[in-house]
Design a protein around this motif. Structure first.
Motif, short mmCIF file in Angstrom:
data_model
loop_
_atom_site.label_atom_id
_atom_site.label_comp_id
_atom_site.label_asym_id
_atom_site.label_seq_id
_atom_site.Cartn_x
_atom_site.Cartn_y
_atom_site.Cartn_z
N LEU A 1 0.81 -1.37 -0.05
CA LEU A 1 0.01 0.25 -0.10
C LEU A 1 0.98 1.31 0.11
O LEU A 1 0.31 2.32 -0.48
CB LEU A 1 -1.00 -0.05 1.24
N ASP A 2 2.09 1.12 0.61
CA ASP A 2 3.04 2.39 0.56
C ASP A 2 3.34 2.65 -0.90
O ASP A 2 3.53 3.88 -1.16
CB ASP A 2 4.16 2.15 1.29
N MET A 3 3.18 1.83 -1.82
CA MET A 3 3.58 1.81 -3.19
C MET A 3 2.47 2.71 -3.97
O MET A 3 2.84 3.32 -4.90
CB MET A 3 3.72 0.50 -4.12
N ILE A 4 1.27 2.48 -3.76
CA ILE A 4 0.25 3.00 -4.27
C ILE A 4 -0.53 4.15 -3.80
O ILE A 4 -1.47 4.67 -4.11
CB ILE A 4 -0.86 1.88 -4.73
N LYS A 5 -0.24 4.27 -2.19
CA LYS A 5 -1.18 5.25 -1.53
C LYS A 5 -1.17 6.47 -2.04
O LYS A 5 -2.32 7.45 -1.77
CB LYS A 5 -1.03 5.13 -0.06
N GLU A 6 -0.20 6.91 -2.80
CA GLU A 6 0.02 8.54 -3.04
C GLU A 6 -1.18 8.59 -4.36
O GLU A 6 -1.65 9.95 -4.42
CB GLU A 6 1.37 8.86 -3.79
N ASP A 7 -1.80 7.59 -4.65
CA ASP A 7 -2.79 7.89 -5.94
C ASP A 7 -4.15 7.97 -5.16
O ASP A 7 -5.18 8.15 -6.00
CB ASP A 7 -2.81 6.44 -6.61
N TYR A 8 -4.28 7.64 -3.84
CA TYR A 8 -5.58 7.88 -3.43
C TYR A 8 -5.83 8.58 -2.37
O TYR A 8 -4.88 8.89 -1.32
CB TYR A 8 -5.88 6.34 -3.07
N ASP A 9 -6.91 8.92 -1.85
CA ASP A 9 -7.36 9.73 -0.72
C ASP A 9 -7.68 8.84 0.35
O ASP A 9 -7.47 9.09 1.78
CB ASP A 9 -8.52 10.74 -0.76
N TYR A 10 -8.51 7.67 0.02
CA TYR A 10 -9.05 6.65 0.84
C TYR A 10 -8.61 5.28 0.41
O TYR A 10 -8.94 5.09 -0.87
CB TYR A 10 -10.31 6.66 1.18
N ILE A 11 -8.03 4.24 1.11
CA ILE A 11 -8.11 2.99 0.80
C ILE A 11 -8.78 2.27 1.82
O ILE A 11 -8.91 2.29 2.97
CB ILE A 11 -6.67 2.41 0.48
N ILE A 12 -9.96 1.44 1.19
CA ILE A 12 -10.69 0.64 2.24
C ILE A 12 -10.38 -0.85 2.14
O ILE A 12 -10.17 -1.39 0.77
CB ILE A 12 -12.21 0.73 1.66
N ILE A 13 -10.01 -1.50 3.18
CA ILE A 13 -9.62 -2.82 3.40
C ILE A 13 -10.75 -3.69 3.77
O ILE A 13 -11.13 -3.70 5.07
CB ILE A 13 -8.38 -3.03 4.08
N ASP A 14 -11.18 -4.60 2.99
CA ASP A 14 -12.23 -5.32 3.28
C ASP A 14 -11.52 -7.00 3.88
O ASP A 14 -10.93 -7.66 3.33
CB ASP A 14 -13.11 -5.91 2.07
N CYS A 15 -11.64 -7.04 5.42
CA CYS A 15 -10.87 -8.13 5.81
C CYS A 15 -11.62 -9.35 5.74
O CYS A 15 -12.97 -9.20 5.55
CB CYS A 15 -10.47 -7.60 7.26
N SER A 16 -11.10 -10.35 5.83
CA SER A 16 -11.66 -11.79 5.96
C SER A 16 -12.21 -11.95 7.52
O SER A 16 -12.10 -11.22 8.43
CB SER A 16 -10.77 -13.04 5.77
N PRO A 17 -13.37 -12.82 7.71
CA PRO A 17 -13.97 -12.97 8.81
C PRO A 17 -13.19 -13.99 9.81
O PRO A 17 -13.49 -15.04 10.08
CB PRO A 17 -15.18 -13.85 8.36
N SER A 18 -11.89 -13.42 10.10
CA SER A 18 -10.98 -14.18 10.98
C SER A 18 -9.92 -13.15 11.63
O SER A 18 -10.08 -12.10 11.03
CB SER A 18 -10.14 -15.22 10.10
N LEU A 19 -8.99 -13.62 12.51
CA LEU A 19 -8.28 -12.93 12.97
C LEU A 19 -6.82 -13.70 12.75
O LEU A 19 -5.97 -13.50 13.44
CB LEU A 19 -8.33 -12.69 14.55
N GLY A 20 -6.67 -13.89 11.27
CA GLY A 20 -5.70 -14.79 10.71
C GLY A 20 -4.40 -13.67 10.27
O GLY A 20 -4.67 -12.42 10.67
N MET A 21 -3.35 -14.01 9.56
CA MET A 21 -2.34 -13.29 9.27
C MET A 21 -2.75 -12.22 8.11
O MET A 21 -2.17 -10.79 8.33
CB MET A 21 -1.33 -13.76 8.67
N MET A 22 -3.77 -12.62 7.49
CA MET A 22 -4.20 -11.39 6.53
C MET A 22 -4.86 -10.34 7.31
O MET A 22 -4.74 -8.98 6.86
CB MET A 22 -4.97 -11.95 5.45
N THR A 23 -5.71 -10.25 7.92
CA THR A 23 -6.36 -9.35 9.13
C THR A 23 -5.39 -8.56 9.90
O THR A 23 -5.44 -7.39 9.82
CB THR A 23 -7.34 -10.13 9.78
N ILE A 24 -4.45 -9.31 10.42
CA ILE A 24 -3.28 -8.65 11.06
C ILE A 24 -2.58 -7.67 10.21
O ILE A 24 -2.19 -6.42 10.47
CB ILE A 24 -2.25 -9.69 11.84
N ASN A 25 -2.35 -8.31 8.81
CA ASN A 25 -1.71 -7.25 7.87
C ASN A 25 -2.54 -5.91 7.52
O ASN A 25 -1.89 -4.83 7.45
CB ASN A 25 -1.23 -8.19 6.70
#
Length: 259
Positions: free
Chosen positions: A117-141
């Protein structure tokens, strides 16, 4: 600066994907540059934005994070899909599930999404992350990459009771991995104010969390219209712009902008 909002709850059926899509489109309708990151291997957000066969997509979040893990050069904007309602999408499919398992042995595995996201965030005002229904590594990320977390909760006893586990995870991330992470607030969804039971749940949530986490003034009413949009591949604004749900998501958008 780009604001990155993770939509998180470890329980399924809490309107995470619906909220991600409609909040993103709502922000775009207010002139903001918005991207949606689908961080759920089920690809719910990808399907909700009209890509019904996410497993057939060549480039997804799993592909991108795989490049980062392997330290390969790549174009961070390749594979970003453009939706007709003015939002961009970094899609996901079942490959993300396999990648999450592979991440266990990776150094700094909690920071892979943040690096992307550090590579692309300059292109956006908002980035919305839809997390998985778990507390796994992807949600931690997602929580490590985010500036804030929005927590949709169905107005029923068990989903509300399950908030404690999520809040423990958020506190752990704040303490160890992302000290600047804020809680955007709790969003009550699928609310039927005709029911006294729902009113009691609503009151309990406000009494318990209003002072510490914050509760959005807006709540999302129970509606068949909200469930129909996933099949249509469009937002509630395009599907039924005059509905109570559309007005609720517009009010939510204004609350987020005000923050």
């Amino acid at each position: 600066m780009c604001k990155i909002i993770a939509i998180a709850n470890q329980k399924g059926g809490q309107s995470k994907s619906t909220t991600a899509v409609n909040l993103a489109v709502g922000l775009a309708r207010n002139g903001k540059r918005v991207a949606v990151v689908d961080a759920d291997p089920q690809g719910s957000c990808t399907a909700s934005l009209g890509y019904k066969e996410p497993d057939e997509l060549e480039i997804t979040l799993a592909t991108i994070l795989g490049h980062i893990i392997d330290e390969e050069e790549f174009d961070p904007r390749a594979g970003i899909l453009h939706h007709e309602e003015g939002v961009d999408l970094i899609p996901a499919n079942i490959e993300l599930s396999g990648l999450e398992v592979a991440m266990i042995n990776i150094i700094s595995r909690e920071h892979l999404m943040q690096e992307y996201l550090d590579m692309i965030k300059e292109d956006y005002d908002y980035i919305i992350i839809d997390c998985s229904p778990s507390l796994g590594m992807m949600t931690i990320n997602a929580l490590v990459a985010a500036t804030s977390v929005l927590i949709p909760v169905q107005a029923q006893f068990l989903p509300v009771k399950g908030l404690q586990m999520l809040l423990h995870t958020i506190t752990m991330v704040q303490r160890r991995l992302n000290k600047s992470l804020k809680v955007e607030g709790i969003l009550l969804s699928m609310v039927d104010m005709r029911s006294n039971y729902t009113k009691d749940i609503f009151a309990t949530v406000k009494e318990t969390y209003a002072d510490t986490l914050g509760i959005f003034e807006t709540y999302i009413p129970m509606s068949v219209k909200a469930s129909e949009i996933s099949a249509e591949g469009i937002s509630i604004y395009a599907h039924c712009p005059n509905s109570k749900v559309a007005k609720a998501y517009e009010a939510l958008t204004q609350e987020v902008l005000a923050k």
